[in-house]
Motif scaffolding. Structure first.
Motif, short mmCIF file in Angstrom:
data_model
loop_
_atom_site.label_atom_id
_atom_site.label_comp_id
_atom_site.label_asym_id
_atom_site.label_seq_id
_atom_site.Cartn_x
_atom_site.Cartn_y
_atom_site.Cartn_z
N THR A 91 95.48 85.33 -7.43
CA THR A 91 94.18 85.68 -7.99
C THR A 91 93.33 86.37 -6.93
O THR A 91 93.14 85.83 -5.84
N ILE A 92 92.85 87.56 -7.26
CA ILE A 92 91.98 88.34 -6.38
C ILE A 92 90.55 88.16 -6.88
O ILE A 92 90.22 88.58 -7.99
N SER A 93 89.72 87.52 -6.08
CA SER A 93 88.34 87.23 -6.50
C SER A 93 87.37 88.24 -5.89
O SER A 93 87.45 88.56 -4.70
N ARG A 94 86.49 88.74 -6.72
CA ARG A 94 85.43 89.63 -6.30
C ARG A 94 84.11 89.08 -6.83
O ARG A 94 84.08 88.14 -7.62
N ALA A 95 82.99 89.66 -6.41
CA ALA A 95 81.69 89.14 -6.79
C ALA A 95 81.48 89.16 -8.30
O ALA A 95 80.86 88.26 -8.87
N ASN A 96 82.03 90.18 -8.98
CA ASN A 96 81.78 90.32 -10.41
C ASN A 96 82.99 90.01 -11.29
O ASN A 96 82.91 90.12 -12.51
N ALA A 97 84.13 89.64 -10.67
CA ALA A 97 85.31 89.38 -11.49
C ALA A 97 86.41 88.72 -10.65
O ALA A 97 86.38 88.77 -9.42
N ALA A 98 87.34 88.10 -11.33
CA ALA A 98 88.54 87.55 -10.70
C ALA A 98 89.75 88.10 -11.46
O ALA A 98 89.83 87.98 -12.69
N ILE A 99 90.68 88.72 -10.75
CA ILE A 99 91.83 89.38 -11.36
C ILE A 99 93.09 88.62 -10.96
O ILE A 99 93.28 88.32 -9.78
N ILE B 123 102.51 95.47 7.58
CA ILE B 123 101.76 95.43 6.32
C ILE B 123 100.50 94.57 6.47
O ILE B 123 100.48 93.58 7.20
N SER B 124 99.45 94.97 5.78
CA SER B 124 98.19 94.22 5.83
C SER B 124 98.20 93.09 4.80
O SER B 124 99.05 93.04 3.90
N TYR B 125 97.23 92.21 4.95
CA TYR B 125 97.06 91.06 4.05
C TYR B 125 96.92 91.53 2.60
O TYR B 125 97.63 91.06 1.71
N SER B 126 96.02 92.48 2.36
CA SER B 126 95.75 92.91 0.99
C SER B 126 96.91 93.71 0.40
O SER B 126 97.14 93.68 -0.81
N ALA B 127 97.66 94.43 1.26
CA ALA B 127 98.81 95.18 0.75
C ALA B 127 99.93 94.24 0.32
O ALA B 127 100.70 94.56 -0.58
N LEU B 128 100.01 93.06 0.94
CA LEU B 128 101.07 92.12 0.59
C LEU B 128 100.72 91.33 -0.66
O LEU B 128 101.52 91.24 -1.60
N VAL B 129 99.52 90.74 -0.70
CA VAL B 129 99.18 89.87 -1.83
C VAL B 129 98.36 90.57 -2.89
O VAL B 129 98.18 90.04 -3.99
N GLY B 130 97.84 91.76 -2.60
CA GLY B 130 97.02 92.49 -3.56
C GLY B 130 95.56 92.48 -3.15
O GLY B 130 95.13 91.65 -2.36
N GLY B 131 94.80 93.41 -3.67
CA GLY B 131 93.37 93.47 -3.36
C GLY B 131 92.96 94.90 -3.05
O GLY B 131 93.46 95.85 -3.63
N GLY B 132 92.04 95.05 -2.12
CA GLY B 132 91.47 96.35 -1.80
C GLY B 132 90.12 96.52 -2.45
O GLY B 132 89.67 95.69 -3.24
N ARG B 133 89.45 97.63 -2.14
CA ARG B 133 88.13 97.90 -2.72
C ARG B 133 88.23 97.97 -4.23
O ARG B 133 87.43 97.40 -4.96
N ILE B 134 89.24 98.71 -4.70
CA ILE B 134 89.60 98.68 -6.12
C ILE B 134 90.90 97.88 -6.21
O ILE B 134 91.95 98.35 -5.79
N PRO B 135 90.85 96.63 -6.66
CA PRO B 135 92.03 95.75 -6.60
C PRO B 135 93.27 96.37 -7.24
O PRO B 135 93.21 96.93 -8.33
N LYS B 136 94.38 96.26 -6.52
CA LYS B 136 95.66 96.72 -7.01
C LYS B 136 96.71 95.65 -6.72
O LYS B 136 96.55 94.85 -5.80
N PRO B 137 97.81 95.63 -7.46
CA PRO B 137 98.87 94.65 -7.18
C PRO B 137 99.46 94.86 -5.79
O PRO B 137 99.61 96.00 -5.33
#
Length: 508
Positions: free
Chosen positions: A328-336, A277-291
Motif C-alpha cells: 500500500t502506497i499512502s499519500r496525503a489524499n489517497a492510499a493506493i 534500485i531505489s526504495y520506491s522503484a522496488l516497492v512502488g511509489g514516486g510523485r505519481i505512484p506507479k507499481p
C-alpha cells in the motif's frame, strides 16, 4: 447545453469511472477544466482546441466549462483529451449527444487529430464493462489490450475525423481480437536446466521452490552457477491461468509496459532489478505512484542477485509485501494498493571476497564476514523458506557425462504437484502451499507421531521461530506432493529441515 461522456481513472490497478461533463454557454470566451485535474489534464485545452480545428471544425467563441466528476479524485494524464473533444463536439451539434450515452471513451489527441495510446486501458475497460456500457472507444494501439475484456464491443479509431464520421453514420467496424497476437508472447526461448553441470541439490531445491511457490536463497562462491540456475527458473514454471494473466496484464497496463509484453501476458514475470534500485522503484511509489518491481513480479519471480549489495532499507521494505502479498502506497489524499504475490529468489556470496571456507583463498576477516552477512536481517531471512548452498563445481564434473533432467521434465513434475495443490485448495482461495496460513496449516500439514517427535526434537536445537516451524511444514507438504504422496512422512520432514539449516551455519 451540457454533454456527458463516460471515461475512467486509475486507483492502483483498478479502474474508476469518471464522468466528463462539458458545458458550452455564451459570455466571455474561455476554456476551463475543473474537478482536480493535474497539469497534463489542464493542457488538454490546447490539444483539444487544435485537434478539432485541424479536422476542419471551428470552435465558436463561447465559454466552455469541463467538469471531471467525481471532483474529489485526482485526475492525471492526457487520457481525457478524447472524451473532452467529443463532449465539445456534442455541444456544438456536430455529433448527436445521445450517441455518447453509455459509451466509454479514453485516449490522447495529437495536434493533427490522431488518437494516441494511453496507459491503464485494461482496468478501466473492465470497470466500464461492469457498469453496463454499450461500447468502449479506445485508441487503435490499445485495442488488443481492451479486447481482453470479454463480451465488450470495442471501437478503435485511429483519428478524430474517423470517429466523427462514425457518429454521423459511417460506422467503424468493431475491433476483432487477434488470437495469434494473444499467444505470441508464449513463443520465447527459455534456458534449460540440462545445461547446468552438477549442482543437483540446488536443482532439487529450485524444483521444490517452483512447485510450492516458496522463497529461496542460494549461497555459494563466485562461478558456482547461482545466477545461471536462477535464470532457468522460468523454464520450469507453468504458464499463467487466464485470471492470473489478466491480473498481471492489468499491472503492466498501469505501468505503461503492455506494448513491450504483448497484448496478454501468459508467461510468469521474471524481474531481476539491479542492486542500485531505489526504495520506491522496488516497492512502488514516486510523485505519481506507479507499481514497483514487487508488483511487476506478481504471480512470478523477483530475482535479487548479490542480495547483500542492496541497501538495507530497500531489503527491509520487502518484509511486509512478502507476508501480505500486497503493498500500500499512502499519500496525503489517497492510499493506493498494488498486488505483489511474488516468489523471491535471491543469491549471495558467503563473504565479501566470495571464498569463505576455502582456506587461504578467503582473505576476509571475521569482522568483515559478519558485517557482510549482517546486511541480511534475521526477520528477512526467516521469511525465506529455502536456504541452499551452491558449492564450487569440480573439474571432473565437466568430464563425467551425468544424466540430468531437462527443464521440460522438471516442469512436468512441477505441474503435477501444482495440480494436486489446486485440487486440495479449491475452496480456500489460494492454490500453492506457500500461501498456507493459520488453521489451514494444521488442516493440510498434519503429522503422525514419528514426524511430531522429529519436529519437536529439532525445534529447540535449531532455535526455530513459529514462522520457521510453519515453513518447514509447508516445505514438507510440497515435497510430499512432488512424490505424489497424500501424507507427510519423516523423510519429507527431514529434507525440509535441511533447507532451513544454512542460516545456522553462516548467521549463528
Amino acid at each position: 447545453m451540457v454533454a456527458k461522456v463516460t471515461s475512467g481513472a486509475l486507483s492502483g490497478v483498478e479502474g474508476i469511472i469518471i464522468e466528463v461533463e462539458v458545458d458550452m454557454a455564451g459570455g466571455i470566451p474561455a476554456f476551463d477544466i475543473v474537478g482536480l485535474p493535474d497539469s497534463a489534464v489542464k493542457e488538454s485545452r490546447e490539444r483539444v482546441r487544435t485537434a478539432i480545428r485541424n479536422v476542419g471544425i471551428m470552435m465558436p467563441p463561447k465559454r466552455i466549462t469541463v467538469n471531471l466528476a467525481p471532483a474529489d479524485i485526482r485526475k492525471e494524464g492526457p487520457a481525457y483529451d478524447l472524451p473532452i473533444a467529443l463532449g465539445i463536439l456534442a455541444c456544438m451539434g456536430v455529433i448527436p449527444a445521445a450517441a455518447l450515452r453509455d459509451v466509454f471513451v479514453t485516449g490522447e489527441l495529437s495536434l493533427d487529430g490522431d488518437i494516441r495510446p494511453t496507459h491503464g486501458v485494461l482496468p478501466m475497460v473492465y470497470s466500464a464493462e461492469q457498469t453496463g456500457v454499450s461500447a468502449c472507444i479506445v485508441p487503435h494501439q490499445n485495442a488488443e489490450e481492451a479486447s481482453l475484456v470479454q463480451n465488450t464491443k470495442i471501437i478503435a479509431p485511429k483519428n478524430l475525423k474517423d470517429l466523427i464520421g462514425h457518429f454521423k453514420g459511417g460506422l467503424l467496424p468493431l475491433y476483432k481480437r487477434d488470437e495469434e497476437a494473444q499467444t505470441a508472447h508464449e513463443a520465447q526461448d527459455l534456458l534449460d536446466f540440462a545445461d547446468v553441470k552438477a549442482q543437483e541439490n540446488v536443482k532439487r531445491a529450485l524444483t521444490i521452490s517452483a512447485a510450492g511457490g516458496h522463497n529461496i536463497l542460494l549461497i555459494g562462491p563466485p562461478g558456482s552457477g547461482k545466477t545461471m540456475m536462477a535464470r532457468r527458473l522460468p523454464g520450469i514454471l507453468a504458464n499463467l491461468a487466464f485470471d492470473e494473466s489478466i491480473d498481471v496484464t492489468k499491472i503492466y497496463s498501469v505501468a505503461g509496459m503492455v506494448a513491450d509484453k504483448g497484448a496478454l501476458i501468459r508467461t510468469r514475470p521474471f524481474r531481476a532489478p539491479h542492486h542500485t534500485i531505489s526504495y520506491s522503484a522496488l516497492v512502488g511509489g514516486g510523485r505519481i505512484p506507479k507499481p514497483g518491481e514487487v508488483s511487476l513480479a506478481h504471480h512470478g519471480v523477483l530475482f535479487l542477485d548479490e542480495l547483500p549489495e542492496f541497501p538495507r532499507n530497500v531489503l527491509e521494505a520487502l518484509r511486509q509485501p512478502m507476508e501480505d502479498r500486497m503493498v500500500t502506497i499512502s499519500r496525503a489524499n489517497a492510499a493506493i494498493t498494488y498486488p505483489c504475490g511474488f516468489m523471491l529468489v535471491a543469491s549471495m556470496n558467503p563473504c565479501p571476497c566470495g571464498y569463505f571456507g576455502e582456506g587461504d583463498r578467503c582473505k576476509c576477516s571475521e569482522r568483515e564476514v559478519n558485517r557482510y552477512l549482517d546486511k541480511i536481517s534475521g526477520p528477512l531471512l526467516d521469511r525465506i523458506d529455502i536456504h541452499v548452498e551452491a558449492s564450487r563445481v569440480n573439474y571432473k564434473d565437466f568430464e563425467v557425462e551425468i544424466k540430468t533432467k531437462t527443464s521440460q521434465e522438471i516442469r512436468a513434475e512441477v505441474a503435477e504437484a501444482q495440480k494436486i495443490q489446486a485440487a486440495r485448495y479449491a475452496d480456500e482461495g489460494f492454490s500453492l502451499n506457500a500461501a498456507l496460513h493459520g488453521g489451514a496449516i494444521d488442516k493440510y500439514c498434519s503429522l503422525d507421531d514419528e514426524c511430531k517427535a522429529l519436529v519437536k526434537k529439532i525445534y529447540d536445537v535449531m532455535g526455530l521461530s513459529a514462522r520457521g516451524y510453519h515453513k518447514i511444514l509447508k516445505l514438507a507438504r510440497t515435497i510430499a506432493d512432488l512424490a505424489g504422496e497424500a501424507n507427510i512422512n519423516a523423510n519429507h520432514i527431514s529434507e525440509a529441515i535441511q533447507y532451513r539449516a544454512l542460516d545456522r551455519k553462516y548467521w549463528s
